[in-house]
Design a protein around this motif. Structure first.
Motif, PDB file in Angstrom:
ATOM      1  N   ARG A 220      56.922  58.751  39.408  1.00  9.02           N
ATOM      2  CA  ARG A 220      57.075  57.302  39.610  1.00  9.02           C
ATOM      3  C   ARG A 220      57.171  56.568  38.275  1.00  9.02           C
ATOM      4  O   ARG A 220      57.997  55.669  38.101  1.00  9.02           O
ATOM      5  N   GLU A 221      56.316  56.951  37.329  1.00  9.39           N
ATOM      6  CA  GLU A 221      56.326  56.293  36.020  1.00  9.39           C
ATOM      7  C   GLU A 221      57.615  56.596  35.269  1.00  9.39           C
ATOM      8  O   GLU A 221      58.156  55.729  34.569  1.00  9.39           O
ATOM      9  N   GLN A 223      60.541  57.154  36.674  1.00  4.85           N
ATOM     10  CA  GLN A 223      61.567  56.323  37.314  1.00  4.85           C
ATOM     11  C   GLN A 223      61.481  54.884  36.831  1.00  4.85           C
ATOM     12  O   GLN A 223      62.482  54.220  36.591  1.00  4.85           O
ATOM     13  N   ARG A 224      60.244  54.405  36.706  1.00  4.20           N
ATOM     14  CA  ARG A 224      60.049  53.028  36.232  1.00  4.20           C
ATOM     15  C   ARG A 224      60.584  52.863  34.810  1.00  4.20           C
ATOM     16  O   ARG A 224      61.282  51.878  34.507  1.00  4.20           O
ATOM     17  N   HIS A 227      64.452  53.040  34.891  1.00  8.17           N
ATOM     18  CA  HIS A 227      65.019  51.794  35.420  1.00  8.17           C
ATOM     19  C   HIS A 227      64.949  50.690  34.371  1.00  8.17           C
ATOM     20  O   HIS A 227      65.904  49.923  34.181  1.00  8.17           O
ATOM     21  N   LYS A 228      63.823  50.616  33.673  1.00  9.80           N
ATOM     22  CA  LYS A 228      63.665  49.601  32.623  1.00  9.80           C
ATOM     23  C   LYS A 228      64.655  49.833  31.492  1.00  9.80           C
ATOM     24  O   LYS A 228      65.255  48.891  30.965  1.00  9.80           O
TER      25      LYS A 228
END
Length: 813
Positions: A220-221, A223-224, A227-228
């Motif tokens: 999840r991190e 992906q975050r 995305h950023k």
């Protein structure tokens, strides 16, 4: 002739197959029995290998019966006791009180002997068929000589003791077959194996769950961050340089995330492992508690059966009252012991034989607790000896430093102690388990202890605080000598003696080791144990007047050596914290027993309470303490140099004068500690003169050198511009030397102010003082003919410090 092998054997009593774990035999002609079928053919009494009889003279008679029944039939008096009792019950009550005849089951030269007590008090031996003796008509009834009463009482006690010895003082092999105990142990071992497998599955499941959680979080991190990164790259036109910077930034963020996740994962795994281990310890303790109860029940039943069989040989007069001597079948309620430890044994040397057994057994590893405990207690003749040899085995084994294979099965020698390896079993749980195999009641007690890292004044109330939770501890109480008594195996174990030389390999590998332990923690008296241990359950203080947790916190912080040397505080009211007066002064006074005055040497250390700093304005804090010995009292007078809290640590060692005079460094051990609090200081304190460390005054000179003061017996001297000190030598001394010290003046400049001379057995020191003030005087000497190892040292270092005085010089004196 065909004989069935062990796996084809059948029970002689029930004709069913007898398996190895439940087999008694082979007896005569390879006859076997189930343990439950091994009974007397005539009366059905359950038998053991020590209480059965079979006819070795008749080849066809394969049956077994009770040994006592065979002996009674052999003597031809079977049933005589029951007939006699029936006859006695028919007598009038008054006649019962005046006449009592015992039939002793003895066979002395084939003559049955009776002891008859007649109405006139005559107690005599009558041979069968003879007439009773003539009664003296002048005999005054009811009058007994005091010595005769004493003898009668002694005889009675002797017979009762014989009964006790016959009924109680028997090794476990007499009443419980090894196979039967081992069978129960195998059942317990299987339960333990199942428990350990469940622990392993639980740990594996929790580890997988944690790994999965962190993997999901990691994805999840990532992906975050991705995305950023994409958003930052597309929000506006970027130069290649900007894109490169963003890319480097993104890679750094990924690296930082990985580091943080790894740290968090490690911490969470450590926390999870601690929680699982705590749970596993609790479950293991519960399992051992149940299994110990089952083992104790088995031993109690077999011991009771054995005692009942054996007691048939004894007359009721002798067995009456012996039940108070028997070991209880059910664990008694906690209560203060009636006897103190020194009333049970005076010196550990009394256990020399059983201690040696424990040391010998500890050299090898055993596969079963049954084998281990029987090797330990097989020759023990009392419950105290049983507890002792188990205690010594644990203290010798040094379980904390043992190495284990990774794949440790329960049926291997080291597998017996796998609970120690996995951390699920403590010394205290192991001691309880071993005690149950020896037939001893034992409990594990939980509470607080003033253990490593504790300092006087620490509060225990907030047990959840990380600083205080480490002071939670466990110990044992074992029921021996008719009372519950404390045992602390972990604190009793000491293995640092001769540790400089590593154990050698091969033959004689343990020659360099000398096992040392602390005997204080075996059967410790409650009034001494309470200084270091406070149970959560009040009744397990074993005190007549239990104390509160606050009172426990305020007790002086004393160590086992304090009690071993027989020390006690000379004044009442000492607490863990001692407050100074407004001058910054406080005194701690300790009394020595008379037999230790000649050999105890004390030392001390003073430092700030909350730090390791032991100096103030560049001066050692030791110079703000005056240690003195007068008679049997050693006093430590502290003068705080500033307001604040200090830690006073008092040490001691027992040495002979010969050991002291060698000049070798002495090892001191702590006996007690105090927190010294100076809330307000109105007087500026100056340090004592920089003399040799140790006590002030001439007491040391007398104890160790035989140097007796003639003129000054006190450590503090008030003098004018000069003073003369005289001593008498009770044994030859030579090479006297004295040095004078004063704050602010070099020692060399003071040498001309001190002279001495020897006339016969009298040594005189003449001291003059260049100015008023406080001085310290060190005196050195050595015995005639003594040899010093360091021949290159100066004269002072060749000598041994003898004593020192504190002298206040003033024109007014």
């Amino acid at each position: 002739m065909y004989r069935p092998n062990f796996y084809e054997s059948t029970c002689l009593r029930c004709s069913e197959i007898v398996y190895q774990v439940d087999r008694v035999g082979p007896l005569k002609d390879f006859t076997f029995f189930h343990s439950g079928c091994f009974k007397c053919k005539k009366c059905g009494t359950k038998l053991t290998l020590k209480t059965y009889y079979n006819n070795q003279h008749n080849h066809d008679d394969k049956e077994v019966k009770a040994l006592y029944r065979h002996q009674k039939e052999k003597q031809g008096i079977a049933g005589c006791r029951s007939r006699f009792r029936k006859k006695q019950n028919k007598l009038p009550q008054a006649e019962k009180q005046h006449t009592h005849t015992q039939v002793l089951v003895t066979a002395i030269k084939g003559v049955t002997v009776q002891r008859q007590t007649t109405p006139n008090g005559f107690n005599g031996i009558i041979r069968e068929g003879s007439s009773p003796p003539q009664i003296d008509p002048d005999y005054k009834y009811g009058r007994f000589d005091a010595s005769a009463l004493h003898i009668a009482h002694a005889l009675k006690q002797t017979e009762v003791q014989k009964a006790y010895d016959k009924l109680r003082e028997k090794p476990i092999d007499y009443y419980l077959a090894r196979d039967e105990q081992a069978k129960l142990e195998m059942k317990h071992r299987k339960e333990e194996d199942d428990l350990y497998r469940r622990f392993a599955r639980k740990r594996e499941e929790e580890d997988k769950r944690m790994q999965s959680e962190f993997q999901d979080e990691w994805e999840r991190e990532l992906q975050r961050l991705a995305h950023k990164f994409e958003k930052e790259m597309t929000t506006s036109r970027r130069t290649r340089e900007d894109q490169s910077i963003l890319t480097l930034k993104h890679e750094q963020q990924k690296e930082d995330l990985e580091k943080n996740m790894t740290i968090r994962k490690t911490k969470k795994k450590e926390s999870l492992t601690r929680k699982l281990l705590e749970h596993e310890r609790s479950e293991t303790a519960a399992l051992v508690d149940r299994q110990s109860s089952e083992m104790l029940e088995l031993i109690s039943v077999r011991r009771s059966e054995y005692m009942q069989n054996e007691s048939i040989f004894l007359d009721d007069e002798f067995t009456e009252g012996t039940e108070t001597l028997e070991y209880p079948l059910v664990a008694p309620k906690p209560a203060p012991p009636a006897l103190s430890k020194f009333q049970i044994y005076n010196d550990p040397i009394e256990f020399q034989d059983v201690d040696q057994i424990a040391i010998t057994v500890a050299q090898e590893d055993q596969k079963t607790f049954t084998d281990l405990v029987r090797m330990l207690v097989g020759r023990c003749t009392s419950d105290i000896e049983k507890a002792r040899t188990i205690f010594r085995w644990i203290t010798v084994k040094n379980l904390n430093t043992m190495t284990f294979d990774d794949d440790l099965r329960g049926d291997t020698p080291m597998g017996l102690l796998r609970g120690i390896k996995y951390g699920t079993e403590s010394y205290h749980v192991l001691f309880k388990r071993l005690c149950s195999y020896a037939g001893l009641h034992c409990v594990v007690i939980k509470g607080y202890s003033k253990s490593a890292g504790y300092q006087p004044g620490v509060k225990f109330q907030d047990s959840s605080h990380p600083k205080n939770s480490r002071f939670r501890n466990s110990w044992n109480a074992v029921y021996v000598a008719g009372a519950w008594r404390f045992v602390q195996c972990n604190w009793g174990a000491r293995h640092l003696v001769n540790a400089k030389e590593a154990p050698k390999s091969g033959k004689g590998k343990n020659d360099s080791l000398r096992y040392e332990y602390d005997d204080h923690y075996f059967l410790t008296d409650p009034r001494e144990f309470i200084y270091e241990f406070f149970p959560l359950q009040e009744e397990w203080q074993l005190l007549k007047r239990p104390i509160t947790l606050g009172e426990f916190e305020n007790l002086p912080f004393v160590r086992s050596l304090f009690f071993r040397y027989g020390l006690h505080f000379a004044d009442e009211g000492y607490g863990a914290v001692v407050f100074t007066d407004d001058t910054g002064a406080a005194t701690v006074r300790i009394a020595m027993p008379s037999d230790m005055q000649g050999c105890l040497i004390f030392h001390y250390n003073l430092k700030f309470y909350d730090s390791e700093d032991d100096s103030y304005d560049g001066v050692s804090l030791k110079r703000f303490v005056m240690q003195s010995v007068i008679s049997n009292i050693v006093a430590f007078r502290v003068h705080a140099p500033c307001s604040g809290a200090f830690l006073l640590d008092i040490f001691a060692n027992a040495v002979t004068p010969q050991e002291y005079l060698t000049g070798e460094p002495m090892k001191f051990k702590s006996v007690c500690k105090f927190k010294i609090c100076c809330e307000e200081l109105q007087t500026v304190m100056v340090p004592l003169p920089d003399c040799a460390s140790g006590e002030w005054g001439p007491t040391k000179a007398t104890r160790l050198f035989g140097l007796i003061p003639i003129t000054h017996q006190e450590p503090l001297i008030f003098a004018g511009r000069g003073v003369e000190l005289q001593f008498r030598m009770s044994r030859p001394l030579t090479d006297f030397m004295a040095t004078l010290h004063k704050n602010g003046i070099e020692e060399k400049k003071m040498s001309k102010y001190v002279q001495h001379n020897v006339v016969g057995d009298t040594i005189t020191f003449n001291i003059s003082f260049p100015q008023e003030g406080q001085y310290g005087l060190d005196i050195y000497t050595r015995e005639v003919g003594s040899i010093t190892n360091n021949n290159n040292s100066s004269e002072k270092h060749l000598l041994t410090h003898c004593c020192k005085y504190l002298i206040n010089s003033s024109k007014r004196n």
